[in-house]
Design an enzyme around this catalytic site. Structure first.
Site, PDB file in Angstrom:
ATOM      1  N   GLY A  57      -4.722  -2.207   5.452  1.00 18.94           N
ATOM      2  CA  GLY A  57      -3.957  -3.365   4.983  1.00 18.94           C
ATOM      3  C   GLY A  57      -4.608  -4.693   5.330  1.00 18.94           C
ATOM      4  N   ARG A  58      -5.002  -4.861   6.592  1.00 18.44           N
ATOM      5  CA  ARG A  58      -5.530  -6.166   7.022  1.00 18.44           C
ATOM      6  C   ARG A  58      -6.967  -6.418   6.563  1.00 18.44           C
ATOM      7  NH1 ARG A  58      -4.315  -2.797  10.995  1.00 18.44           N
ATOM      8  NH2 ARG A  58      -5.841  -2.093  12.523  1.00 18.44           N
ATOM      9  N   GLU A  76      10.644  -4.909   4.099  1.00 12.84           N
ATOM     10  CA  GLU A  76      10.639  -6.319   3.693  1.00 12.84           C
ATOM     11  C   GLU A  76      10.288  -6.458   2.220  1.00 12.84           C
ATOM     12  OE1 GLU A  76       9.171  -5.091   6.373  1.00 12.84           O
ATOM     13  OE2 GLU A  76       9.346  -6.459   8.089  1.00 12.84           O
ATOM     14  N   HIS A 111      -5.349 -33.870  18.219  1.00 14.14           N
ATOM     15  CA  HIS A 111      -4.207 -34.699  18.617  1.00 14.14           C
ATOM     16  C   HIS A 111      -3.077 -33.849  19.169  1.00 14.14           C
ATOM     17  CE1 HIS A 111      -5.775 -38.383  16.661  1.00 14.14           C
ATOM     18  NE2 HIS A 111      -6.445 -37.486  15.979  1.00 14.14           N
ATOM     19  N   GLU A 120      -4.291  -7.075  15.745  1.00 13.87           N
ATOM     20  CA  GLU A 120      -3.772  -5.763  15.356  1.00 13.87           C
ATOM     21  C   GLU A 120      -4.868  -4.707  15.510  1.00 13.87           C
ATOM     22  OE1 GLU A 120      -0.882  -5.879  12.087  1.00 13.87           O
ATOM     23  OE2 GLU A 120      -1.874  -4.132  11.267  1.00 13.87           O
ATOM     24  N   LYS A 130       8.656  -0.936  12.777  1.00 11.43           N
ATOM     25  CA  LYS A 130       9.337  -0.538  11.547  1.00 11.43           C
ATOM     26  C   LYS A 130      10.473   0.443  11.859  1.00 11.43           C
ATOM     27  CE  LYS A 130       5.272  -1.211   8.544  1.00 11.43           C
ATOM     28  NZ  LYS A 130       4.396  -0.747   7.479  1.00 11.43           N
ATOM     29  N   LYS A 158       0.845  -1.196   0.000  1.00 13.11           N
ATOM     30  CA  LYS A 158       0.000   0.000   0.000  1.00 13.11           C
ATOM     31  C   LYS A 158       0.885   1.252   0.000  1.00 13.11           C
ATOM     32  CE  LYS A 158      -3.505   2.095   2.941  1.00 13.11           C
ATOM     33  NZ  LYS A 158      -4.307   1.936   4.148  1.00 13.11           N
TER      34      LYS A 158
HETATM   35  C1  G6Q Z   1      -2.174  -3.921   8.195  1.00 12.31           C
HETATM   36  C2  G6Q Z   1      -0.914  -3.392   8.656  1.00 12.31           C
HETATM   37  C3  G6Q Z   1       0.312  -4.042   8.081  1.00 12.31           C
HETATM   38  C4  G6Q Z   1       0.591  -3.705   6.621  1.00 12.31           C
HETATM   39  C5  G6Q Z   1       2.015  -4.152   6.292  1.00 12.31           C
HETATM   40  C6  G6Q Z   1       2.380  -3.933   4.843  1.00 12.31           C
HETATM   41  O1  G6Q Z   1      -3.252  -3.499   8.517  1.00 12.31           O
HETATM   42  O2  G6Q Z   1      -0.900  -2.019   8.495  1.00 12.31           O
HETATM   43  O3  G6Q Z   1       0.283  -5.432   8.220  1.00 12.31           O
HETATM   44  O4  G6Q Z   1      -0.335  -4.315   5.784  1.00 12.31           O
HETATM   45  O5  G6Q Z   1       2.907  -3.467   7.123  1.00 12.31           O
HETATM   46  O6  G6Q Z   1       2.284  -2.582   4.492  1.00 12.31           O
HETATM   47  P1  G6Q Z   1       2.372  -2.138   3.007  1.00 12.31           P
HETATM   48  O7  G6Q Z   1       1.228  -2.714   2.253  1.00 12.31           O
HETATM   49  O8  G6Q Z   1       2.335  -0.636   3.024  1.00 12.31           O
HETATM   50  O9  G6Q Z   1       3.670  -2.661   2.451  1.00 12.31           O
END
Ligand code: G6Q
Length: 545
Positions: free
Chosen positions: A269-270, A215, A386, A355, A514, A209
């Site tokens: 994001g989530r 990463e 199990h 989160e 971060k 986003k």
């Molecule tokens: C989700 C969080 C987090 C995010 C990641 C990736 O709600 O904000 O998990 O999705 O840090 O972020 P980017 O999509 O900006 O790379």
């Protein structure tokens, strides 16, 4: 308009629930079933392909009435309307929260800054559809003119977990493309994936986003360098596409403008798998199935928005969860799907739930003095039976559990399915009823067990029971029912956030992580360790030795 800021513990309903808890805390669910043979009929909801049975909980009609009163007192109805209508309810980031608009119907109107966003949503859906069809039909090819065989989704957190969970869950509906997910900054992760790929036939979907995530950018650069060992810079346009809000950063990375699928800051994001973040889902199962997933979610949205609270699945599940979390002191909840396809559902919802509601400051900016976000965990049954079920049956902790099962299997193997589902039903029954000392004695008698041995063994073999469960019995795992199921948990998160008077849609704890890593990275790179606590210094010096 801002969300209401009502401390739930100051409501009348909360006080009454506290009193009510006194009479319920030692209550036997089993006895409630014995006293009322129509209990399951009273405490279930049948909706579309879902049967939600919440009767195996330590609740009675008074509990539900009080919980519903709590929902009213915290103005849940108004908060739902605020979310759906695009108000900036993510106040700490000054954003609307509109994942629901991503699955709304084309003739809906949702205004953000006085502009209807639905046409943009449908424009991007069209782009996803066209692109998916071009890749699947082989019309778009790789740099040596071969059709694509593999797709790699590069992203992390919300840009990874949703697509990865859904692609796994909808495996049955998958086409010929092989999907891979690279998320961790761990170089070994990306190398293990690269090992399986042919650059000539692999498509890379970079999902970020912000397009600033360490990463994802590092993994993308590593992959591009590997790609350029056999291809040229010009070929990048054929093999790399991006999903992002940050068009400038994506183009700087070298991705063709025509290969960018936009998203918007009103999608968290989530909660983003419904947007172009779901491109790899569409590639894996085809656009029609992706669209059905959205349809299923939309149906749950309509149910959540319009159904009265006493028949509203996400609302009731959220309220029952608050009952255990805040009055019984339950720390965690388990989620056990009886299908291997949903093996990533719990990790996916761990992000969604923890989160979103892992917060300790209320919407007035004050520390809360009550419990918020539940810990969520789980694994598919029967495997988990199990493994950790021992603790749910006989441990000291109260763990309300959701059982998710399906009436029909996908391959029609009825023998397996009957065995699988008999476990599903037997477990919730056993968690409810337990096993009494008398039953255990009866077993000993039939085994002719020596009296002293029987006396010794008896306490270990007794199961207290009285363990609460919800049963979600769904007709069949399809894109639609999966969409409804995920949307159901999304709305449960929202309801709980409203009750707990917290902001569910920000994630400052993640942002902190971060920043911290960045400052230590420069110390590692420069081999100059700043002053930390003695443990951190000790560890860093050992690492750099
Ligand atoms: C989700 C969080 C987090 C995010 C990641 C990736 O709600 O904000 O998990 O999705 O840090 O972020 P980017 O999509 O900006 O790379």
């Amino acid at each position: 308009m801002a969300l209401p800021t009502i401390n739930p513990t100051q409501t009348k309903a909360w006080q009454e629930l506290q009193n009510h808890y006194q009479s319920m805390q030692n209550n036997s669910i089993k006895e409630m079933f014995q006293d009322d043979t129509t209990r399951a009929e009273k405490f279930h909801i049948q909706w579309n392909d879902f049967l939600v049975d919440y009767s195996k909980n330590n609740i009675n009609q008074t509990t539900l009435n009080l919980l519903l009163k709590l929902a009213e007192e915290v103005h849940l109805k108004e908060a739902i309307a605020q979310q759906f209508s695009g108000e900036s309810i993510n106040q700490t980031e000054n954003r609307a929260v509109l994942h629901t608009a991503l699955r709304a119907s084309e003739n809906d109107t949702v205004l953000v800054d006085n502009k209807n966003i639905i046409p943009d949503v449908y424009q991007v859906k069209k782009e996803i559809e066209i692109f998916t069809n071009q890749i699947l039909s082989g019309e778009k090819k790789g740099y040596t003119n071969k059709p694509f065989t593999d797709v790699v989704n590069i992203g992390i957190g919300g840009s990874d977990l949703g697509p990865a969970m859904v692609v796994e869950a909808l495996q049955f509906y998958k086409n010929h493309l092989n999907l891979h997910f690279v998320s961790n900054i761990d170089g070994d992760h990306v190398n293990e994936i690269i090992k399986k790929l042919n650059p000539e036939t692999t498509l890379f979907v970079i999902v970020s986003k912000t397009f600033t995530t360490q990463e994802t950018l590092t993994n993308s650069e590593t992959i591009r360098t590997w790609f350029l060992k056999s291809a040229t810079q010009l070929d990048v346009a054929k093999h790399f596409v991006a999903v992002s809000t940050n068009l400038e950063k994506v183009t700087n990375f070298g991705i063709d403008k025509n290969n960018i699928f936009p998203m918007w800051d009103w999608v968290g994001g989530r909660f983003s798998l419904w947007s172009a973040v779901g491109l790899s889902i569409s590639l894996a199962v085809g656009f029609d199935n992706f669209n059905k997933l959205l349809k299923g979610a939309n149906q749950m949205d309509e149910h959540f928005k319009n159904e009265s609270f006493n028949k509203n699945i996400p609302v009731l599940l959220a309220l029952i969860s608050v009952w255990y979390n805040n009055f019984f002191g339950a720390q965690s909840e388990a989620l056990i799907p009886y299908t291997q396809y949903l093996q990533k559902l719990a990790p996916y919802l761990q992000q969604g739930i923890m989160e979103s509601n892992g917060k300790s400051i209320d919407r007035d900016g004050k520390p809360v003095n009550y419990q918020t976000g539940t810990i969520i965990w789980g694994e598919p049954g029967t495997n988990s039976q199990h493994a950790f079920f021992q603790l749910i049956h006989q441990g000291t902790k109260l763990i309300p559990t959701d059982f998710i099962g399906f009436v029909k299997p996908l391959y029609g193997n009825q023998d397996h399915h009957n065995k699988l589902m008999s476990n599903f039903f037997a477990q919730t029954e056993a968690l409810l009823n337990g096993k009494s000392a008398e039953q255990v004695q009866l077993e000993f008698d039939t085994q002719n067990l020596e009296k002293s041995k029987a006396e010794f063994l008896k306490p270990f073999k007794v199961f207290e029971g009285n363990k609460p469960t919800n049963t979600l019995l769904i007709q069949k795992l399809t894109p639609e029912t999966l969409g409804s199921l995920v949307a159901m948990y999304e709305h449960k998160i929202f309801v709980q956030g409203i009750i707990w008077n917290i902001f569910s849609y920000d994630q400052w704890g993640v942002e902190l992580g971060k920043q911290l890593a960045n400052s230590i990275l420069s110390e590692i790179e420069n081999k100059s360790i700043n002053k930390h606590d003695s443990s951190t210094n000790f560890l860093l010096n050992h690492f750099l030795k």
